[in-house]
Design a protein around this motif. Structure first.
Motif, mmCIF file in Angstrom:
data_model
loop_
_atom_site.group_PDB
_atom_site.id
_atom_site.type_symbol
_atom_site.label_atom_id
_atom_site.label_comp_id
_atom_site.label_asym_id
_atom_site.label_seq_id
_atom_site.Cartn_x
_atom_site.Cartn_y
_atom_site.Cartn_z
ATOM 1 N N VAL A 232 -69.479 59.660 95.302
ATOM 2 C CA VAL A 232 -69.955 58.452 95.996
ATOM 3 C C VAL A 232 -70.288 58.790 97.440
ATOM 4 O O VAL A 232 -71.355 58.430 97.964
ATOM 5 C CB VAL A 232 -68.896 57.338 95.924
ATOM 6 C CG1 VAL A 232 -69.351 56.116 96.725
ATOM 7 C CG2 VAL A 232 -68.621 56.952 94.474
ATOM 8 N N GLU A 233 -69.380 59.509 98.105
ATOM 9 C CA GLU A 233 -69.615 59.912 99.491
ATOM 10 C C GLU A 233 -70.847 60.797 99.613
ATOM 11 O O GLU A 233 -71.614 60.699 100.576
ATOM 12 C CB GLU A 233 -68.389 60.645 100.024
ATOM 13 C CG GLU A 233 -67.153 59.770 100.177
ATOM 14 C CD GLU A 233 -65.936 60.568 100.606
ATOM 15 O OE1 GLU A 233 -66.032 61.814 100.626
ATOM 16 O OE2 GLU A 233 -64.896 59.956 100.904
ATOM 17 N N LEU A 234 -71.043 61.657 98.646
ATOM 18 C CA LEU A 234 -72.160 62.595 98.688
ATOM 19 C C LEU A 234 -73.505 61.866 98.579
ATOM 20 O O LEU A 234 -74.449 62.170 99.318
ATOM 21 C CB LEU A 234 -72.000 63.612 97.560
ATOM 22 C CG LEU A 234 -72.996 64.764 97.491
ATOM 23 C CD1 LEU A 234 -73.077 65.510 98.814
ATOM 24 C CD2 LEU A 234 -72.586 65.716 96.360
ATOM 25 N N VAL A 235 -73.591 60.909 97.667
ATOM 26 C CA VAL A 235 -74.833 60.136 97.531
ATOM 27 C C VAL A 235 -75.138 59.397 98.827
ATOM 28 O O VAL A 235 -76.278 59.397 99.314
ATOM 29 C CB VAL A 235 -74.729 59.149 96.351
ATOM 30 C CG1 VAL A 235 -75.919 58.185 96.338
ATOM 31 C CG2 VAL A 235 -74.653 59.908 95.026
ATOM 32 N N LEU A 236 -74.123 58.777 99.405
ATOM 33 C CA LEU A 236 -74.335 58.043 100.647
ATOM 34 C C LEU A 236 -74.699 58.972 101.799
ATOM 35 O O LEU A 236 -75.494 58.613 102.676
ATOM 36 C CB LEU A 236 -73.080 57.241 100.999
ATOM 37 C CG LEU A 236 -72.862 55.994 100.139
ATOM 38 C CD1 LEU A 236 -71.476 55.408 100.372
ATOM 39 C CD2 LEU A 236 -73.938 54.950 100.433
ATOM 40 N N GLU A 237 -74.157 60.174 101.811
ATOM 41 C CA GLU A 237 -74.511 61.129 102.859
ATOM 42 C C GLU A 237 -75.956 61.582 102.736
ATOM 43 O O GLU A 237 -76.664 61.712 103.740
ATOM 44 C CB GLU A 237 -73.577 62.332 102.803
ATOM 45 C CG GLU A 237 -73.826 63.341 103.916
ATOM 46 C CD GLU A 237 -72.842 64.481 103.884
ATOM 47 O OE1 GLU A 237 -73.256 65.624 103.595
ATOM 48 O OE2 GLU A 237 -71.641 64.218 104.139
ATOM 49 N N ARG A 238 -76.408 61.823 101.498
ATOM 50 C CA ARG A 238 -77.810 62.209 101.315
ATOM 51 C C ARG A 238 -78.740 61.094 101.804
ATOM 52 O O ARG A 238 -79.773 61.348 102.408
ATOM 53 C CB ARG A 238 -78.078 62.533 99.841
ATOM 54 C CG ARG A 238 -77.339 63.763 99.322
ATOM 55 C CD ARG A 238 -77.841 65.023 100.000
ATOM 56 N NE ARG A 238 -77.184 66.211 99.455
ATOM 57 C CZ ARG A 238 -76.144 66.821 100.027
ATOM 58 N NH1 ARG A 238 -75.655 66.330 101.181
ATOM 59 N NH2 ARG A 238 -75.611 67.890 99.493
ATOM 60 N N TYR A 239 -78.378 59.853 101.504
ATOM 61 C CA TYR A 239 -79.152 58.709 102.006
ATOM 62 C C TYR A 239 -79.134 58.667 103.527
ATOM 63 O O TYR A 239 -80.173 58.514 104.176
ATOM 64 C CB TYR A 239 -78.591 57.408 101.436
ATOM 65 C CG TYR A 239 -79.085 56.176 102.158
ATOM 66 C CD1 TYR A 239 -80.293 55.587 101.825
ATOM 67 C CD2 TYR A 239 -78.349 55.629 103.206
ATOM 68 C CE1 TYR A 239 -80.763 54.471 102.509
ATOM 69 C CE2 TYR A 239 -78.805 54.517 103.888
ATOM 70 C CZ TYR A 239 -80.013 53.945 103.539
ATOM 71 O OH TYR A 239 -80.474 52.850 104.230
ATOM 72 N N ALA A 240 -77.942 58.807 104.104
ATOM 73 C CA ALA A 240 -77.788 58.672 105.553
ATOM 74 C C ALA A 240 -78.564 59.750 106.298
ATOM 75 O O ALA A 240 -79.093 59.490 107.387
ATOM 76 C CB ALA A 240 -76.309 58.726 105.930
ATOM 77 N N ASP A 241 -78.626 60.959 105.734
ATOM 78 C CA ASP A 241 -79.363 62.035 106.396
ATOM 79 C C ASP A 241 -80.833 61.661 106.576
ATOM 80 O O ASP A 241 -81.421 61.888 107.636
ATOM 81 C CB ASP A 241 -79.260 63.328 105.575
ATOM 82 C CG ASP A 241 -77.882 63.950 105.645
ATOM 83 O OD1 ASP A 241 -77.094 63.572 106.547
ATOM 84 O OD2 ASP A 241 -77.579 64.810 104.793
ATOM 85 N N VAL A 242 -81.429 61.084 105.544
ATOM 86 C CA VAL A 242 -82.828 60.679 105.627
ATOM 87 C C VAL A 242 -82.984 59.469 106.535
ATOM 88 O O VAL A 242 -83.886 59.407 107.370
ATOM 89 C CB VAL A 242 -83.393 60.364 104.228
ATOM 90 C CG1 VAL A 242 -84.814 59.802 104.328
ATOM 91 C CG2 VAL A 242 -83.381 61.616 103.367
ATOM 92 N N ASP A 243 -82.096 58.498 106.400
ATOM 93 C CA ASP A 243 -82.212 57.265 107.165
ATOM 94 C C ASP A 243 -82.059 57.530 108.660
ATOM 95 O O ASP A 243 -82.805 56.993 109.475
ATOM 96 C CB ASP A 243 -81.155 56.272 106.697
ATOM 97 C CG ASP A 243 -81.422 54.863 107.197
ATOM 98 O OD1 ASP A 243 -82.534 54.358 106.966
ATOM 99 O OD2 ASP A 243 -80.526 54.291 107.839
#
Length: 250
Positions: A232-243
Motif C-alpha cells: 500500500v505504501e509503495l503504490v502511494l509512493e509511486r503516485y506521490a513521486d509523480v504528483d
C-alpha cells in the motif's frame, strides 16, 4: 472498473486522481486480490480519487482501453513488479496518444518493501537451513526487466542470508523448470522452495506451482487477506513521486 475513495482537489483546484492499472485477463482470485490492494490505498488516502483499470494485455489499442480512466491530472500507477513491454511501450504510447495531463508512474519494483513481503511469505513455509530458495518471476523480453528480477533475488538473498536463484516462467532464461533441475543437480537432497515474484494468483502462479518445486509460497497479494501495508505504501509512493514532480513544474 472498481472505484473507491472520494474526489479531492489539490493545488490550483486540480483534481487528484490515482488510476491503478493492471494488465491481463484476471481470474476471480486475481481480481479480488488486486482490488484489495487498491481499496487499501483508497482507505489510506481518502483525499484521493482512486480507481482501478484492468487492461487486457491482448488488446492492441491500449490507448482506447485507458481513455475512460486517463483524464487530465490522473497519475497512472502500473501494478507491475518489473516494467517490461506493457509499461515502457504499451502504457507509455497509449498515454501519448490520449494526450492531456495524465502521467505514468514507475513500476513497483525492485524495492525492499516487496522483498520484505517475499521473505514473510517464504518464512511462513518454515524454511530449513539446507533449503534452496528460488525466485519465480514472470519473465520479459525487456533486458532491464530481467535485470530487475535478478536485483530482487540479490536483495532477497541478503535478507534471508542465503543464495537465491532466479527462474522465469516465460520469455527469459533460465526457465523455471530448468532452474529447479539445476538446483537439484547442484544441491541433491535439498528442498527447492519457490518464492513467486508475482503480485497475485493467476496463470503465472499456477505455472509456478506446477514447475516441480517442493514447496511454493503464496503470491504477494491474496484474495482472502488484507493487502500488505508495505505494498500500500509503495503504490502511494509511486503516485506521490509523480504528483510532487508535476506541481514543482507547474
Amino acid at each position: 472498473m472498481s472505484r473507491a475513495g472520494l474526489p479531492a482537489e489539490g493545488p490550483g483546484s486540480h483534481p487528484l486522481r490515482l488510476v491503478a492499472v493492471t494488465h491481463g485477463a484476471p481470474s476471480a482470485a486475481n481480481r479480488e486480490a488486486v482490488i484489495r490492494l487498491v481499496d487499501a490505498v483508497a482507505s489510506e488516502r481518502p483525499d484521493l480519487d482512486v480507481s482501478i483499470s484492468f487492461v487486457d494485455a491482448s488488446n492492441a489499442d491500449v490507448a482506447a482501453a485507458l481513455a475512460a480512466d486517463a483524464e487530465a491530472d490522473a497519475v497512472i500507477v502500473p501494478l507491475v513488479l518489473s516494467a517490461g513491454f506493457h509499461v515502457r511501450t504499451g502504457l507509455s504510447l497509449g498515454l501519448d496518444r490520449i494526450g492531456g495531463g495524465a502521467q505514468l508512474a514507475a513500476e513497483l519494483g525492485p524495492d525492499d518493501r516487496i522483498v520484505a513481503v517475499l521473505a514473510e511469505r517464504l518464512g511462513a513455509l518454515g524454511l530449513a537451513d539446507d533449503d534452496a530458495v528460488l525466485l519465480a518471476a514472470a519473465g520479459s523480453n525487456d533486458p532491464r526487466a530481467v535485470r530487475e528480477c535478478f536485483e530482487t533475488a540479490r536483495r532477497l538473498g541478503q535478507r534471508l542470508g542465503r543464495p537465491v536463484t532466479v527462474g522465469f516462467i516465460a520469455a527469459a532464461i533460465p526457465r523455471l523448470p530448468d532452474a529447479i533441475e539445476m538446483i537439484r543437480e547442484v544441491h541433491p537432497g535439498s528442498r527447492v522452495v519457490v518464492g513467486p515474484y508475482l503480485l497475485a494468483p493467476g496463470t503465472f502462479y499456477d505455472a509456478a506451482t506446477g514447475a516441480g518445486g517442493d514447496l511454493i509460497a503464496d503470491p504477494l497479494l491474496l484474495p482472502d487477506r488484507p493487502a500488505p501495508r508495505e505494498l500500500v505504501e509503495l503504490v502511494l509512493e509511486r503516485y506521490a513521486d509523480v504528483d510532487a514532480d508535476r506541481w514543482e513544474r507547474a
